[in-house]
Write an enzyme that holds these catalytic residues in place. Sequence first.
Site, short mmCIF file in Angstrom:
data_model
loop_
_atom_site.label_atom_id
_atom_site.label_comp_id
_atom_site.label_asym_id
_atom_site.label_seq_id
_atom_site.Cartn_x
_atom_site.Cartn_y
_atom_site.Cartn_z
N HIS A 1 0.84 -1.20 0.00
CA HIS A 1 0.00 0.00 0.00
C HIS A 1 0.87 1.24 0.00
O HIS A 1 1.85 1.35 0.74
CB HIS A 1 -1.01 0.00 1.15
CG HIS A 1 -0.45 0.06 2.53
ND1 HIS A 1 -0.07 1.24 3.14
CD2 HIS A 1 -0.24 -0.91 3.46
CE1 HIS A 1 0.35 1.00 4.37
NE2 HIS A 1 0.26 -0.29 4.59
N ASP B 1 0.00 4.42 0.68
CA ASP B 1 -0.29 5.51 1.62
C ASP B 1 0.32 5.27 2.98
O ASP B 1 0.64 4.15 3.37
CB ASP B 1 -1.81 5.71 1.74
CG ASP B 1 -2.52 4.49 2.31
OD1 ASP B 1 -2.21 3.36 1.89
OD2 ASP B 1 -3.40 4.66 3.19
N ASP C 1 6.22 0.93 7.16
CA ASP C 1 4.82 0.62 6.82
C ASP C 1 4.35 1.47 5.63
O ASP C 1 3.80 2.53 5.83
CB ASP C 1 3.95 0.87 8.04
CG ASP C 1 2.52 0.43 7.88
OD1 ASP C 1 2.22 -0.31 6.93
OD2 ASP C 1 1.69 0.82 8.72
N GLU D 1 -5.03 2.23 2.12
CA GLU D 1 -5.11 1.08 3.03
C GLU D 1 -5.31 1.55 4.46
O GLU D 1 -6.08 0.95 5.22
CB GLU D 1 -3.82 0.24 2.93
CG GLU D 1 -3.85 -1.06 3.71
CD GLU D 1 -3.36 -0.93 5.15
OE1 GLU D 1 -3.51 -1.90 5.92
OE2 GLU D 1 -2.81 0.13 5.51
N GLU D 2 -4.64 2.63 4.82
CA GLU D 2 -4.65 3.09 6.21
C GLU D 2 -6.00 3.63 6.65
O GLU D 2 -6.26 3.77 7.85
CB GLU D 2 -3.57 4.16 6.42
CG GLU D 2 -2.14 3.69 6.21
CD GLU D 2 -1.63 2.79 7.31
OE1 GLU D 2 -2.42 2.45 8.22
OE2 GLU D 2 -0.45 2.40 7.27
N GLU E 1 3.48 -6.06 4.70
CA GLU E 1 3.26 -5.40 5.98
C GLU E 1 4.47 -5.70 6.85
O GLU E 1 5.16 -6.70 6.64
CB GLU E 1 1.99 -5.91 6.69
CG GLU E 1 0.68 -5.45 6.08
CD GLU E 1 0.38 -3.97 6.32
OE1 GLU E 1 1.08 -3.35 7.16
OE2 GLU E 1 -0.53 -3.44 5.67
N HIS F 1 3.57 3.81 12.54
CA HIS F 1 2.59 4.82 13.00
C HIS F 1 3.12 5.66 14.16
O HIS F 1 2.34 6.15 14.97
CB HIS F 1 1.27 4.14 13.44
CG HIS F 1 0.53 3.47 12.33
ND1 HIS F 1 -0.81 3.15 12.41
CD2 HIS F 1 0.94 3.05 11.10
CE1 HIS F 1 -1.19 2.56 11.29
NE2 HIS F 1 -0.14 2.48 10.48
#
Length: 380
Positions: A77, A79, A107, A139-140, A164, A351
């Site tokens: 992903h 984003d 990530d 995705e997030e 991931e 994150h």
Amino acid sequence: MSDTLPALRATLAELVALDTTSSRPNAPLIDYAQARLEAAGFTAERQHYTDDAGVAKVNLVARKGDADRAALALVGHSDCVPYDAAWTDALRLTERDGKLYGRGACDTKGFIACALHTATRKDLPKLDAPLLVILTADEEVGLVGAKKLVAAGLGRAKHAIVGEPTRLIPVRANKGYCLAEVEVLGNEGHSAYPELGASAIFRAGRFLQKLETLANTVLREDRDEGFQPPFTTVNVGLIQGGKAKNVLPGSCRFTVEWRPIPGQAAERVPEMMEHIRQELTRDEPAYEARIKVLRMDRGVHTRGDADVVRFLEEVSGNASETVSFGTEAPQLTELGAEAVVFGPGDIRVAHQTGEFVPMEDLVRCEAALTQAVARFCAGR
């Protein structure tokens, strides 16, 4: 460490420099990846859509090979979550103690760098079956891009490796992720005369007490010992209500999040909440609650003896596991793949300010992906 590391680090630096926070367009990263893949002989298809805020987004499906169904898809992903303005190096890859720091380094731009390097290697063997590189948007914020692919039937493959940060541990199953909002209504009035109104917060409290009881009893009857915890979990993470300390609240809203084990219907929790609403209405005819399901993403469970799971166990040296967070593996499964989640870095440092990926992980991940392409697309 490896002769591939300088190229991996350079690619990751270029990816990190592109701000692909989910609230922004992701086209710059897609442009970069598409140019590299097309130069290596891939044909690329873009899927355009506009998100709920009116921002243009793009999914990329790049293919090398001619058969209808690809043998292997490498999926990442594009984003990232937002970063703190105080993290001044968020978009500049920095190195310290064998780790590479930057927003998305873990990530999942680290995985994307490995996938791009693998797919564009000059010494990549001749492919007997097609290879896909799939880059998704959003995705997030709800797996939106992957769901768009499913709706259009794009990205079909026999096997899929979904990037991931798993510490290079193959993940064969993950729980789902679901969300609902409940609004409980009351009647406003002066708090000195509670019998003249009804407190929405007290009413919400009765709802939540019943929900907690069912979550700790009935929901735990369905178990999957492969997960920790081995049952569907429920969380109420947000609640708000009322206007002032001396006013009976006329409304109380709260969110209910649940993460269902793959073997349990995601609808189980909304059914429970509707039963609670009906029970409370029988006890108090004036009771009123509205339940709105916002998201219903099921989990996935790929067989432990699936070829792609066993292969990644072998090349990584790690036994496959399960995780309780959501991934795009269910969407790739809907598209017909045996999907496994795998990638460099640790989800526990994603994150957050100072997100990083170990350089050794990048090298080992790229080697594993290269071997996967040789195994599934070149028959070696």
